[in-house]
Design an enzyme around this catalytic site. Structure first.
Site, PDB file in Angstrom:
ATOM      1  N   LYS A  55       1.503  -3.673   9.576  1.00 23.35           N
ATOM      2  CA  LYS A  55       0.324  -3.279  10.387  1.00 23.35           C
ATOM      3  C   LYS A  55       0.075  -3.699  11.692  1.00 23.35           C
ATOM      4  CE  LYS A  55      -1.802  -0.891   7.166  1.00 23.35           C
ATOM      5  NZ  LYS A  55      -2.495   0.677   7.213  1.00 23.35           N
ATOM      6  N   GLY A 108      -2.924   5.087   3.814  1.00 24.97           N
ATOM      7  CA  GLY A 108      -3.478   5.883   4.694  1.00 24.97           C
ATOM      8  C   GLY A 108      -2.181   6.919   5.109  1.00 24.97           C
ATOM      9  N   GLY A 162      -0.161   6.410   7.487  1.00 28.72           N
ATOM     10  CA  GLY A 162       0.656   6.082   8.894  1.00 28.72           C
ATOM     11  C   GLY A 162       1.979   5.621   8.748  1.00 28.72           C
ATOM     12  N   ALA A 181      -4.231   7.268  -6.911  1.00 34.23           N
ATOM     13  CA  ALA A 181      -4.563   7.671  -5.732  1.00 34.23           C
ATOM     14  C   ALA A 181      -3.603   8.479  -5.234  1.00 34.23           C
ATOM     15  CB  ALA A 181      -5.011   6.327  -4.872  1.00 34.23           C
ATOM     16  N   SER A 198       6.067  -3.714   2.673  1.00 36.06           N
ATOM     17  CA  SER A 198       5.288  -3.548   3.644  1.00 36.06           C
ATOM     18  C   SER A 198       4.531  -4.504   3.959  1.00 36.06           C
ATOM     19  CB  SER A 198       4.291  -2.373   3.241  1.00 36.06           C
ATOM     20  OG  SER A 198       3.573  -2.389   2.081  1.00 36.06           O
ATOM     21  N   ASN A 248       0.745 -10.309   1.927  1.00 31.47           N
ATOM     22  CA  ASN A 248      -0.586 -11.096   2.016  1.00 31.47           C
ATOM     23  C   ASN A 248      -1.175 -11.214   0.682  1.00 31.47           C
ATOM     24  OD1 ASN A 248      -0.356 -11.805   4.718  1.00 31.47           O
ATOM     25  ND2 ASN A 248      -1.086  -9.756   5.452  1.00 31.47           N
TER      26      ASN A 248
END
Length: 325
Positions: free
Chosen positions: A63, A186, A188, A214, A311, A314
């Protein structure tokens, strides 16, 4: 580090312009001093696969790339972002470096460890009821009221272009690549990787991987238009998007080769495999591997022409360790 980039911008600066492959190249140049070129890892327990290690990125996830491209280009003194956590951590990380005020809007079910990390970096956090769609609406309204620059987690031309630099690095480091699996929240990252792939001299299959609970892109493509799903509770907390973006959807619809759904059990199995290989992925970061496993990409003796994007890393434990250092 400066808070602005004086080079001319297209409609991407407003968040309404549809990015193209050239914008990914421009993003790579803009953000190069501020991001890490993450490695492609191989491990004996993952035969035939290359792992794009974005869990090693500054702020713990990919991100940072999109956030850096947007924040450097816009040069705003105040930024508002809606986030499940990793985007907020990235924006807050950059905000601290750039001296930019940051407010992150999070949905009620977002991980508390990620909220604590954002606050520890100096970001302000607002919790709102509902899911991702309500969170993003609140962030848009807040930015409009305060005059802050809205930096969405995915549906912004500059953000998409920045995320696409993940693909640029993979394709440059593995020129013989045949396919790449990309986690889809999302959208992106998937849209950006698709734009990066469009520049290649030969086709590489790009496969998006969504949580089974989802599947907003798969259902929207079947419907022929973006549809909004109810909030989900998948273990992959960074992939709980409810509706495809206005910019990401046309890119994905036009270019993606396949979309795969994976359930929570598959995600957790993939995460365990990565951990045993010494790759500290969080659940969202393991989704692409789960999709590759479902597709039979794990093959002893294979030539390593399939990549999976991890990705982020965390996890609650990783964030707790980071904040106590």
């Amino acid at each position: 580090m400066t808070a602005s980039d004086t080079r001319p911008l297209t409609g991407l600066a407003t968040g309404t312009g549809l990015p193209g492959p050239a914008d990914v190249l421009a993003a790579a140049e803009r953000i190069a001093p501020h991001v890490r070129h993450t490695p492609l890892l191989r491990h004996d327990t993952l035969p035939g696969l290359l792992v794009k290690a974005e869990h090693l990125q500054h702020s713990g996830s990919f991100k940072l790339r999109g956030a850096a491209n947007a924040m450097l280009a816009l040069g705003a003194d105040e930024v508002v972002a809606g986030s499940s956590g990793n985007h907020g951590i990235a924006v807050a990380t950059l905000g601290r470096m750039l001296g930019v005020r940051v407010t992150v809007v999070m949905a009620a079910g977002a991980a508390e460890a990620k909220e604590r990390a954002i606050r520890a970096l100096g970001g302000r956090v607002l919790r709102v009821p509902g899911g991702v769609a309500e969170r993003d609406r609140h962030a848009r309204d807040l930015a409009a009221r305060t005059g802050g620059a809205l930096v969405p987690s995915s549906d912004h031309g500059l953000v998409i272009a920045g995320q696409g630099t993940v693909g640029l690095e993979v394709f440059r480091d593995a020129p013989d690549l045949e396919s790449i699996f990309v986690p889809v929240g999302g959208g992106g990252l998937l849209a950006g990787v698709l734009l990066a792939a469009a520049r290649l001299p030969r086709p590489v299959r790009v496969i998006g991987v969504e949580p089974e609970r989802a599947r907003r892109y798969a259902r929207s493509m079947a419907a022929g238009e973006p549809v909004e799903l109810p909030p989900s509770d998948t273990v992959a907390d960074g992939l709980r998007g409810q509706r495809p973006g206005e910019l990401t959807f046309p890119i994905v619809r036009r270019r993606v080769d396949d979309l795969i759904g994976v359930d929570d059990a598959a995600v957790l199995r993939a995460m365990d495999l990565l951990h045993r290989a010494g790759i500290a992925a969080e659940p969202s970061g393991a989704a692409a591997l789960a999709g590759a496993l479902r597709s039979g990409a794990l093959r002893p003796g294979a030539a390593g022409r399939t990549a999976v994007v991890v990705s982020g890393g965390n996890s609650a434990a990783a964030l707790a360790a980071a904040t106590t250092r």
